[in-house]
Design a protein around this motif. Structure first.
Motif, PDB file in Angstrom:
ATOM      1  N   ILE A 175       0.837  -1.205   0.000  1.00  0.00           N
ATOM      2  CA  ILE A 175       0.000   0.000   0.000  1.00  0.00           C
ATOM      3  C   ILE A 175       0.869   1.253   0.000  1.00  0.00           C
ATOM      4  CG2 ILE A 175      -1.761   1.275   1.281  1.00  0.00           C
ATOM      5  CD1 ILE A 175      -2.721  -1.401   2.423  1.00  0.00           C
ATOM      6  N   GLU A 176       1.915   1.266   0.833  1.00  0.00           N
ATOM      7  CA  GLU A 176       2.793   2.432   0.907  1.00  0.00           C
ATOM      8  C   GLU A 176       3.508   2.684  -0.419  1.00  0.00           C
ATOM      9  OE1 GLU A 176       4.897   3.735   4.636  1.00  0.00           O
ATOM     10  OE2 GLU A 176       4.803   1.566   4.967  1.00  0.00           O
TER      11      GLU A 176
ATOM     12  N   ALA B 142       2.495   1.866  -3.421  1.00  0.00           N
ATOM     13  CA  ALA B 142       1.527   2.362  -4.400  1.00  0.00           C
ATOM     14  C   ALA B 142       1.191   3.832  -4.156  1.00  0.00           C
ATOM     15  CB  ALA B 142       0.261   1.519  -4.370  1.00  0.00           C
ATOM     16  N   THR B 143       1.091   4.235  -2.900  1.00  0.00           N
ATOM     17  CA  THR B 143       0.759   5.640  -2.600  1.00  0.00           C
ATOM     18  C   THR B 143       1.966   6.550  -2.830  1.00  0.00           C
ATOM     19  OG1 THR B 143       1.252   5.258  -0.258  1.00  0.00           O
ATOM     20  CG2 THR B 143      -1.033   5.047  -0.941  1.00  0.00           C
TER      21      THR B 143
ATOM     22  N   PHE C 168      -1.303   6.669  -5.727  1.00  0.00           N
ATOM     23  CA  PHE C 168      -2.624   6.113  -5.453  1.00  0.00           C
ATOM     24  C   PHE C 168      -3.127   6.694  -4.132  1.00  0.00           C
ATOM     25  CE2 PHE C 168      -3.257   1.982  -7.956  1.00  0.00           C
ATOM     26  CZ  PHE C 168      -2.384   2.366  -8.971  1.00  0.00           C
TER      27      PHE C 168
ATOM     28  N   GLU D 229      -7.262   3.205  -2.871  1.00  0.00           N
ATOM     29  CA  GLU D 229      -6.945   2.621  -4.174  1.00  0.00           C
ATOM     30  C   GLU D 229      -5.787   1.651  -4.056  1.00  0.00           C
ATOM     31  OE1 GLU D 229      -8.109   6.313  -7.198  1.00  0.00           O
ATOM     32  OE2 GLU D 229      -6.107   6.202  -6.314  1.00  0.00           O
ATOM     33  N   ALA D 230      -4.802   2.011  -3.243  1.00  0.00           N
ATOM     34  CA  ALA D 230      -3.638   1.141  -3.061  1.00  0.00           C
ATOM     35  C   ALA D 230      -4.031  -0.174  -2.404  1.00  0.00           C
ATOM     36  CB  ALA D 230      -2.579   1.858  -2.217  1.00  0.00           C
ATOM     37  N   ASP D 231      -4.976  -0.115  -1.480  1.00  0.00           N
ATOM     38  CA  ASP D 231      -5.396  -1.362  -0.838  1.00  0.00           C
ATOM     39  C   ASP D 231      -6.183  -2.234  -1.805  1.00  0.00           C
ATOM     40  OD1 ASP D 231      -5.433  -3.031   1.509  1.00  0.00           O
ATOM     41  OD2 ASP D 231      -7.581  -2.623   1.597  1.00  0.00           O
TER      42      ASP D 231
ATOM     43  N   LEU E 183      -5.499  -2.370  -4.925  1.00  0.00           N
ATOM     44  CA  LEU E 183      -4.406  -2.965  -5.696  1.00  0.00           C
ATOM     45  C   LEU E 183      -3.846  -4.179  -4.956  1.00  0.00           C
ATOM     46  CD1 LEU E 183      -2.064  -2.786  -7.887  1.00  0.00           C
ATOM     47  CD2 LEU E 183      -0.884  -1.339  -6.232  1.00  0.00           C
ATOM     48  N   ARG E 184      -3.602  -4.030  -3.663  1.00  0.00           N
ATOM     49  CA  ARG E 184      -3.077  -5.143  -2.866  1.00  0.00           C
ATOM     50  C   ARG E 184      -4.015  -6.332  -2.903  1.00  0.00           C
ATOM     51  NH1 ARG E 184      -4.546  -7.578   1.498  1.00  0.00           N
ATOM     52  NH2 ARG E 184      -6.216  -6.089   1.850  1.00  0.00           N
TER      53      ARG E 184
ATOM     54  N   PHE F 126      -0.495   1.561 -12.795  1.00  0.00           N
ATOM     55  CA  PHE F 126       0.564   1.891 -11.835  1.00  0.00           C
ATOM     56  C   PHE F 126       1.645   2.721 -12.509  1.00  0.00           C
ATOM     57  CE2 PHE F 126       4.538   1.177  -9.638  1.00  0.00           C
ATOM     58  CZ  PHE F 126       4.200   1.175  -8.298  1.00  0.00           C
TER      59      PHE F 126
END
Length: 1018
Positions: A661-662, A664-665, A670, A674-676, A678-679, A698
Motif C-alpha cells: 500500500i505504501e 503504491a501511494t 494512489f 486505491e492502493a489497498d 491494488l493489494r 501503476f
C-alpha cells in the motif's frame, strides 16, 4: 409458443444429504433452459439464500427464496417469500420448527402458520404433504377441509402442488388435486420436486440418501426414490403442462408477484447505548481521546491528526456503534480479569489501540489504517480478539445479556466432504468392510474428496500400501462427485452476529449442542447480508499464560506479566539458539531453524519472523534474501530513494501487505484506498490480463508522479512478485508481543510455563511428550501422576512438574472431583483404601494402575493388576497373594504410560534400546548436534509432526523432528527419499524410525538431510 415453466420446488446440496447439486449448477441449468426465475426450497433452512441470490443475479434469473418445512406428523409444506417481510416470517417459522423439534428432526406446529403467514406463498407440497397423504388414503373430504384451512391462513397465496414425475399414483393424485382446486377455488401449480440438476446425478443423490438414512445401497428404504425423475426438467418434458394448462397461470402469478426477499446492499448494524445527549460517534471520540491520553501521556498533533482521520472514516462508513461494541467487550474482559489480545488487521488502527482492543501502536509502527478500513473499499471491519480459552464463554454470555437473545446469534460453519469423511460415509453405504474403509481413510492425507485418485500414485504411503486400489475406484469416483458438499451445519468457534433489529429478520436460528442459538449462515454470508460479526476467539496460550503467572506469583507476588522488560538479553540469547519449543508462534521446526539463523535482538526481528515462516513467503523465496541482507551477505539496494523508508526495516524485501500500500501511494500516487484495492487484487491471484491492466495504471500514475517509466515498470514487477506472498504486519506485530513474552517465561520460569502448557493441552505444535522432554532437557524433572499428590492441573514445584490426574485416559470430571474430595479427609493409605473410598470403574482403575498413579503406596503395578482382576480385595482388603508376582518390565511400563498418559514418565523408550543402538553406530540427538557439518550420521527416534508444506519448487519435501532420550533433531526428507521411503512417515501411529543422512548447519541450527529411513523393528 413454448409453455411457460419455472421450478418452484428445488433442493440444493444445502438440503444436507437430500440434494446433490450445488446452487451454481442449479442456476446454470435453469439459465440454460431459458427459465426466467427459480425458487430455492431447501429442507428447513435458507443456508443457501445469499449465494442463491448472488448467483441468480449473475445469470440474470429472478431468485425466489423459500424452504420446504417439516410439520408435526412428518408432512411437508413449501413456503415462498414475497419480499423481506415474507422472508422474516419464514425465518421465524423455521426457527420455531427447530425449537419444537430437534437439530436433526425439526417439526413445525401447523398452528404457528397463523401468526407468520403474511407475505408468504404456500404450496401444498410433494407426496409427503398432508393433503397428498389424505388423497392416497381416499379421504377426499378431510383433504378438502385441510385445503380450506390453508386457504383461510394464506388466502389467495395458497396453491395446490401437482406432481410432474412418473410415479405410481401420480394420475390419481393430480386428478384429485384438480377436483380440490375446483371445489375450494384454490389455484394449481406443478413441480418436479427437484433434488438434482441432471438425470445422471440421481446415482449420487441415492447414495447420499443412504448416508442420511444409515442404510446401504442394497437396502430398501421409503426415503429412497424409485426413479431418477427428480431432476431439473425442461418445460417440454413436463406432460402435466399439457394435461392441466391452468397450472401456468399459477406459476406466472407467483413468479411475477414475488418481490426480492433479500437486499444485499442494506446494512443492519447494531446500536450501542450511549450517555444521554451524545451520539455514538461523539461518545466513541471521547473514549478514543481518553484512551490516547492514557496510552501516550501527551496527545501530540501527530497522534491527534491520525485519530481524527481514522474516526472520520469510521463515522462516514457508519461503524461507530460497532467500535463501541468491541470496546465494551474488551472493557468487560479487562474488568473481570480475563486475558485477551486483539489481532489481525485491526492492529493497523490507532483507534483500536487507544480503545485497548489491541496492544500494537499503529502510529509508532507507521501502520496504515487503510489496510483495515478505507472509504474507497468500504469493507466491513473485521476485529478478531483472542480470549483466555477458559473464560471465552463468559465474554460471549455478556454479549447475549447486553444485547438480548433476540439480537445475538452464533455464526455457523458447514462441515463439508473432504477425502477422509467422504470415504468413510460413502464406503459404508457401498458395503465395503468397516475395517477396510477405516484403514484407507486413516492413510489418506488432508486432501479434497475429488483428489484421491490423483493422490494414490503421488504419496508413497498410499502407493506402497498393501491395498488393491482398483477395488475402490467406484468409491473414489463417487467421493469426487460430493467434494465440498456440506454434510451438516456446525457452530463457528468464535463468531457472533449482532443485529439492530431482531436477528430473526435475517436468519433462522437453531440450537447447538451447547444450547446456544446458531444462525443458518456462515461468516461470509452474514457479512453479505449486511450484518456484522464479532469474532470472540479462544486462545489456549492466553490460558497457559494466566495459569503460569498465578504459579509464579506464589513465589514472586510482585511479578507483572504486562511489565515484562522488552529487551531481555537472556530471552534473545535463548531465541537465537533455536530452543523455542513452547514459544507462541516460534516453535515449529521451520521457526526454530529461522531463529537460530536470524540473530534476533529486538521485537522487530520477531515481527519479521512471524511473517516469514508462512506458506506464501516460503513459496515466494523471501526467507533467504531477507537473512542474507540482514547479515550483510547481500547488498541492500532500493530501486528508488523513495522506497528506502518503506522497505528499510525489512532489508529491501516486500514482506508486509502494508508495504504494498505504501509503495503504491508513494510511487504511483494512489490514494490509500486505491492502493489497498491494488493489494487485494494482487493477493487474490487474478488473471494475467488483470495484472497487466493494473501494471499499466501503476506505471502511468508513477510517471505523473515523477518516476521514470523504466523504473516504474521495474518497481511494479518487484511489487507484483512479492505482493501475493506478503503478510499483514499488524497481525505479525500482535502475535510477536505474545511470542516474546512467552519466550521470556520459558527462559526465566520454565517449570511454571511448561506446566501451564501441559495443563491446557491440546495446544501448540507439539504433543505433551515433546513438551515434557523439552522441560526435562532444561533440567526440570517430570514426576508421574500420584493418587495422593496430583491435582486437576500439572503442578510445578521446586524445578519439577507433577503430571495431572486429568491426563489419565478415561478420567472424568466427576471421578476427579470425587478423588480430590476424598483426599480432603486424609491421604489414601493403600490401593484397597482408595478403591473402597472412591469406588471407581474397573477401566479407569486399570489405567491409574498402569500409568503409575499408585507407585507411592504400592510399587508393583502387576500385583495391583492381579488384585484388580481377581476382585478378592474388595471382599477382604487384608488378603494378599502368597506368592511373588513379578512387576512389569521397564519397557512395558513405558508403553503403558505412553498409551494412557500420552507421555513417558519412567524414561524415554529409546533409552531402553541405547546399548544396541550404540553398538550399531546410532548417535543420540545430543551427539548429532555436536557432529561436524557434513558428517554422515545415524539416529533412531520417534518421529514428530512430519509435514509437507508448499515450497517454491513445487516438489514434496518433508520436514519433521525425531526425538530420543536426549532431545530432538530436525530432519529434512527431500523428494527422492520421500518417494522411496515415505510410507513409514504418514501413519496414524508412526513407529520409531532409523534415519541416516548428512548433517547440515545453518546458523546455530543442525539438521539431518535424510538419505534413508526405515521403521525401527528392534
Amino acid at each position: 409458443m413454448k409453455p411457460f415453466f419455472i421450478h418452484l420446488h428445488t433442493h440444493s446440496y444445502f438440503s444436507f444429504l437430500d440434494g446433490s447439486s450445488s446452487i451454481k449448477t442449479l442456476v446454470e441449468t435453469a439459465a440454460a433452459l431459458n427459465m426466467p426465475a427459480l425458487a430455492l426450497t431447501d429442507h428447513n433452512n435458507v443456508s443457501g439464500a445469499v449465494l442463491f441470490q448472488q448467483t441468480s443475479e449473475e445469470y440474470g434469473i429472478r431468485p425466489i427464496q423459500g424452504a420446504e418445512l417439516s410439520l408435526k406428523g412428518g408432512s411437508h409444506l413449501v413456503l415462498l417469500c414475497n419480499g423481506p417481510k415474507g422472508y422474516a416470517n419464514l425465518c421465524r417459522l423455521i426457527t420455531s420448527a427447530y425449537m419444537s423439534g430437534t437439530k436433526l428432526r425439526p417439526e413445525l406446529d401447523p398452528s404457528e402458520l397463523k401468526f407468520h403467514s403474511a407475505h408468504l406463498f404456500a404450496l401444498s407440497g410433494c407426496r409427503k404433504s398432508e393433503i397428498a397423504r389424505l388423497i392416497f388414503q381416499r379421504n377426499f373430504d378431510k383433504a378438502l377441509d385441510l385445503c380450506y384451512w390453508y386457504k383461510d391462513i394464506f388466502g389467495d397465496r395458497f396453491f395446490l402442488e401437482m406432481e410432474a414425475g412418473p410415479l405410481p399414483g401420480t394420475h390419481l393424485l393430480n386428478s384429485r388435486l384438480k377436483e380440490l382446486s375446483d371445489k375450494a377455488k384454490v389455484p394449481l401449480v406443478v413441480s418436479c420436486n427437484v433434488h438434482y440438476a441432471r438425470r445422471e446425478d440421481f446415482k449420487i443423490h441415492d447414495i447420499l440418501t443412504c448416508v442420511r438414512t444409515l442404510t446401504q445401497i442394497w437396502d430398501v428404504h421409503p426415503e429412497r426414490r424409485l426413479n431418477p425423475e427428480n431432476y431439473m426438467k425442461a418445460a417440454s418434458e413436463i406432460v402435466v403442462l399439457n394435461e392441466y394448462p391452468e397450472v401456468m397461470q399459477g406459476l406466472e402469478r407467483i413468479v411475477y408477484s414475488c418481490e426480492p426477499a433479500l437486499d444485499l446492499k442494506a446494512r443492519h448494524f447494531p446500536s450501542f447505548e450511549v450517555p444521554s445527549g451524545q451520539t455514538s460517534h461523539d461518545y466513541l471520540s471521547t473514549l478514543v481521546f481518553q484512551g490516547a491520553a492514557r496510552r501516550y501521556g501527551k496527545v501530540t498533533e501527530k497522534v491527534r491528526a491520525r485519530l481524527l482521520q481514522e474516526l472520520d472514516v469510521i463515522y462516514r462508513l457508519g461503524y461507530s456503534d460497532y467500535f463501541l461494541l468491541v470496546w465494551d467487550v474488551a472493557r468487560f474482559a479487562r474488568e473481570n480479569g480475563i486475558r485477551y489480545a486483539g489481532r489481525g488487521s485491526a492492529a493497523d488502527s490507532a483507534v483500536a489501540y487507544c480503545l485497548e482492543i489491541t496492544e500494537v501502536d499503529a502510529i509508532e509502527r507507521g501502520l496504515l489504517f487503510e489496510r483495515f478500513l478505507s472509504l474507497e473499499r468500504a469493507q466491513k471491519p473485521d476485529i478478531d480478539i483472542d480470549f483466555d480459552q477458559r473464560h471465552r464463554d463468559r465474554v460471549a454470555d455478556y454479549v447475549y445479556k447486553k444485547y438480548g437473545n433476540d439480537h445475538v446469534a452464533a455464526v455457523c460453519t458447514f462441515n463439508t466432504y473432504r477425502a477422509r469423511s467422504a470415504v468413510r460415509d460413502l464406503g459404508k453405504v457401498l458395503g465395503y468392510p468397516a475395517e477396510e474403509i477405516d484403514r484407507i481413510a486413516k492413510r489418506l492425507p488432508w486432501i479434497p474428496a475429488d483428489g484421491i485418485e490423483q493422490a494414490i500414485p503421488h504419496f508413497p504411503e498410499l502407493r506402497d500400501a498393501p491395498v488393491n486400489w482398483e477395488k475402490y475406484s467406484f468409491l473414489f469416483e463417487c467421493c469426487a462427485k460430493v467434494a465440498g458438499f456440506p454434510r451438516h451445519l456446525g457452530t463457528h468457534l468464535g463468531g457472533l452476529v449482532i443485529s439492530k433489529e431482531p436477528v430473526l429478520n435475517y436468519t433462522p436460528l437453531q440450537l447447538a449442542a451447547k444450547g446456544i442459538a446458531v444462525s443458518q449462515f456462515d461468516k461470509d454470508a452474514i457479512e453479505d447480508l449486511g450484518l456484522v460479526k464479532l469474532d470472540l476467539l479462544s486462545l489456549r496460550t492466553l490460558s497457559a499464560v494466566d495459569i503460569a503467572v498465578a504459579s509464579i506469583r506464589e513465589e514472586r507476588p510482585d511479578f507483572d506479566y504486562d511489565a515484562i522488560p522488552p529487551g531481555d538479553p537472556d530471552t534473545y540469547r535463548m531465541l537465537n539458539t533455536g530452543e523455542t519449543i513452547g514459544v507462541f508462534q516460534l516453535e515449529s521446526p521451520a521457526q526454530r531453524a529461522l531463529q537460530s539463523r536470524l540473530g534476533a535482538d529486538c521485537i522487530e526481528d520477531i515481527v519479521a519472523s512471524v511473517a516469514l515462516i508462512r506458506p506464501g513467503p516460503i513459496k515466494g523465496n523471501m526467507v533467504e534474501p531477507f537473512l542474507r541482507r540482514r547479515h550483510g551477505e547481500e547488498e541492500v539496494s532500493y530501486l528508488h530513494p523513495k522506497l528506502r523508508p518503506i522497505l528499510e526495516k525489512t532489508y529491501g524485501v516486500v514482506l508486509f501487505q502494508e508495504q504494498v500500500i505504501e509503495i503504491a501511494t508513494t510511487i504511483a500516487g494512489f490514494t490509500p484506498g486505491e492502493a489497498d484495492k491494488l493489494r487485494r487484487v494482487m493477493t487474490h491471484s487474478r488473471s494475467q490480463a488483470e495484472m497487466d491492466e493494473i501494471g499499466r495504471e501503476f506505471v502511468k500514475k508513477a510517471m505523473i508522479n515523477g518516476i521514470e517509466e523504466k523504473t516504474a515498470h521495474t518497481i511494479f514487477s518487484y511489487v507484483a512478485g512479492y505482493a501475493s506472498y506478503g503478510f499483514c504486519e499488524a497481525h505479525a506485530a500482535a502475535f510477536a508481543k505474545t511470542a516474546y513474552k512467552t519466550a521470556y517465561l520459558i527462559r526465566h520460569y520454565p517449570a511454571e510455563f511448561f506446566a501451564a502448557i501441559l495443563s491446557m493441552q491440546p495446544m501448540g505444535y507439539y504433543s505433551p511428550q515433546v513438551i515434557c522432554q523439552e522441560a526435562a532437557r532444561r533440567g526440570i524433572r517430570i514426576l508421574g501422576p500420584d493418587i495422593n499428590v496430583s491435582q486437576s492441573v500439572f503442578l510445578p514445584e521446586n524445578n519439577t512438574i507433577r503430571v495431572s490426574l486429568k491426563q489419565v485416559q478415561g478420567m472424568t470430571e466427576e471421578l476427579l472431583s470425587r478423588i480430590l474430595k476424598e483426599r480432603e479427609h486424609g491421604a489414601f493409605t493403600s490401593f484397597e483404601d482408595f478403591c473402597l473410598r472412591v469406588r471407581p470403574d474397573a477401566d479407569i482403575l486399570q489405567n491409574l494402575i498402569l500409568c503409575g498413579s499408585f507407585d507411592s503406596i504400592s510399587d508393583n503395578r502387576r500385583l495391583l493388576m492381579w488384585k484388580l482382576k481377581t476382585g478378592l480385595y474388595l471382599k477382604n482388603p487384608l488378603l494378599q497373594p502368597n506368592y511373588d508376582i513379578k512387576d512389569f518390565s521397564l519397557r512395558e511400563k513405558i508403553c503403558h504410560e505412553f498409551n494412557i498418559l500420552g507421555l513417558m514418565v519412567s524414561c524415554h523408550i529409546m533409552s531402553t534400546f541405547r546399548k544396541w543402538l550404540s553398538r550399531k553406530g546410532f548417535l543420540t540427538a545430543e551427539q548429532v548436534k555436536k557432529a561436524k557439518p557434513g558428517s554422515f550420521v545415524k539416529i533412531a527416534g520417534l518421529p514428530i509432526r512430519p509435514h509437507r508444506p508448499p515450497v517454491r519448487s513445487g516438489k514434496t519435501i518433508v520436514f519433521m523432528a525425531v526425538a530420543d532420550e536426549t532431545g530432538i533433531v530436525d530432519v529434512t526428507v527431500f523428494e527422492p527419499i520421500y518417494q522411496k521411503c515415505g510410507s513409514a512417515l504418514f501413519r496414524e501411529s508412526p513407529p520409531p524410525l532409523l534415519i541416516s543422512g548428512c548433517t547440515e548447519k545453518r546458523g546455530n541450527h543442525i539438521t539431518i538431510n535424510a538419505s534413508s529411513l526405515a521403521p525401527f523393528l528392534a
